[in-house]
Scaffold this active site. Structure first.
Site, short mmCIF file in Angstrom:
data_model
loop_
_atom_site.label_atom_id
_atom_site.label_comp_id
_atom_site.label_asym_id
_atom_site.label_seq_id
_atom_site.Cartn_x
_atom_site.Cartn_y
_atom_site.Cartn_z
N ALA A 145 15.01 84.36 15.87
CA ALA A 145 13.95 85.35 15.78
C ALA A 145 12.64 84.81 16.36
O ALA A 145 11.99 85.46 17.19
CB ALA A 145 13.74 85.79 14.33
N TYR A 146 12.28 83.61 15.94
CA TYR A 146 11.03 83.01 16.42
C TYR A 146 11.08 82.75 17.92
O TYR A 146 10.18 83.14 18.67
CB TYR A 146 10.77 81.71 15.66
CG TYR A 146 9.62 80.89 16.19
CD1 TYR A 146 8.34 81.42 16.24
CD2 TYR A 146 9.82 79.58 16.63
CE1 TYR A 146 7.27 80.67 16.72
CE2 TYR A 146 8.77 78.82 17.10
CZ TYR A 146 7.50 79.37 17.16
OH TYR A 146 6.46 78.62 17.63
#
Length: 249
Positions: A156-157
């Site tokens: 996600a990051y």
């Protein structure tokens, strides 16, 4: 210290701690009027007091970058504080929830994209056209080394910052002809208040780099301020790794 940012206003998101705080201090030392944003008012006020005590000019604007209305309000307030213009935008603020893909809550996923992608997008939407109308400006986005290679637990990051890297290039193409330079910096493991939660994992990440040590905020700040300065006048759409050589291996 040169005063090459004299007469310019710089907005530094997340400028009340870590890399952003180092950037804000350096820009102020070099003559910029600095607007710092963050969620923690006490920390923001302290950063402003320190910059003013050192002879710089700074203001703090409390903002929640996960909220679009707050993002737009931040842009408007920064223009007001800058006397009608913002000449430098440092999209520094970001969040980095880690974990296996199957265990990432929807709320975390939505927030990381709101803060890391949507907030910079709409700050640029609000500020870059005004820079273009004046014929000059500089925007520097902070990404990460894990936007360029896959690492378990950072889907996600890393993907949010990969989106910001592409936006950097798209904005350089869009606003460059009007004199607005847009570039990015890709830090490696850096010891800040935010990365303290990583504990020994931060040192482990640093061990994968040729330099084999964790970076300091001031080391990253030097590269960011360089890209925002006139010394980088021919640099458009670049992503500068400041990661101890990790992307070189």
């Amino acid at each position: 210290m040169t005063q090459d940012f004299a007469g310019r206003t710089a907005l530094v998101t997340g400028g009340n701690s870590g890399i952003g705080r180092a950037v804000a201090g350096l820009l102020a030392d070099r003559g910029a009027r600095v607007v710092i944003s963050g969620r923690d008012a006490a920390r923001g006020d302290k950063a402003v007091e320190e910059i003013r005590a050192a002879g710089g000019t700074a203001d703090f604007v409390q903002a929640d970058l996960a909220d679009l209305d707050s993002v737009r309000s931040l842009a408007a307030r920064s223009i007001e504080l800058g006397g009608g213009h913002v000449d430098v935008l440092i999209n520094n603020a970001g969040i980095f929830p880690f974990g296996p893909t199957a265990e990432v809550p929807v709320s975390d996923f939505d927030e990381v994209y709101a803060v890391n992608v949507r907030a910079p997008f709409y700050l640029v939407a609000e500020l870059a056209p005004l820079m273009a109308a004046r014929g000059h400006g500089a925007i520097v986005n902070l990404t990460t080394m894990v936007a360029s290679f896959g690492l378990a637990g950072m889907a996600a990051y890393g993907s949010s910052k990969a989106a910001l890297q592409l936006l950097t290039k798209a904005w350089a193409a869009e606003f460059g002809p009007a004199g607005v330079r847009v570039n990015a910096v890709s830090p490696g493991p850096t010891r800040t208040e935010g990365t303290a939660v990583l504990g020994e994992n931060l040192d482990g990440l640093a061990g994968t780099t040729p330099l084999q040590r964790v970076g300091r905020p001031d080391e990253v700040a030097e590269g960011i301020v360089f890209l925002a300065s006139d010394a980088a006048s021919l640099i458009h759409g670049a992503v500068l790794p400041i990661d101890g050589g990790r992307l070189a291996v």
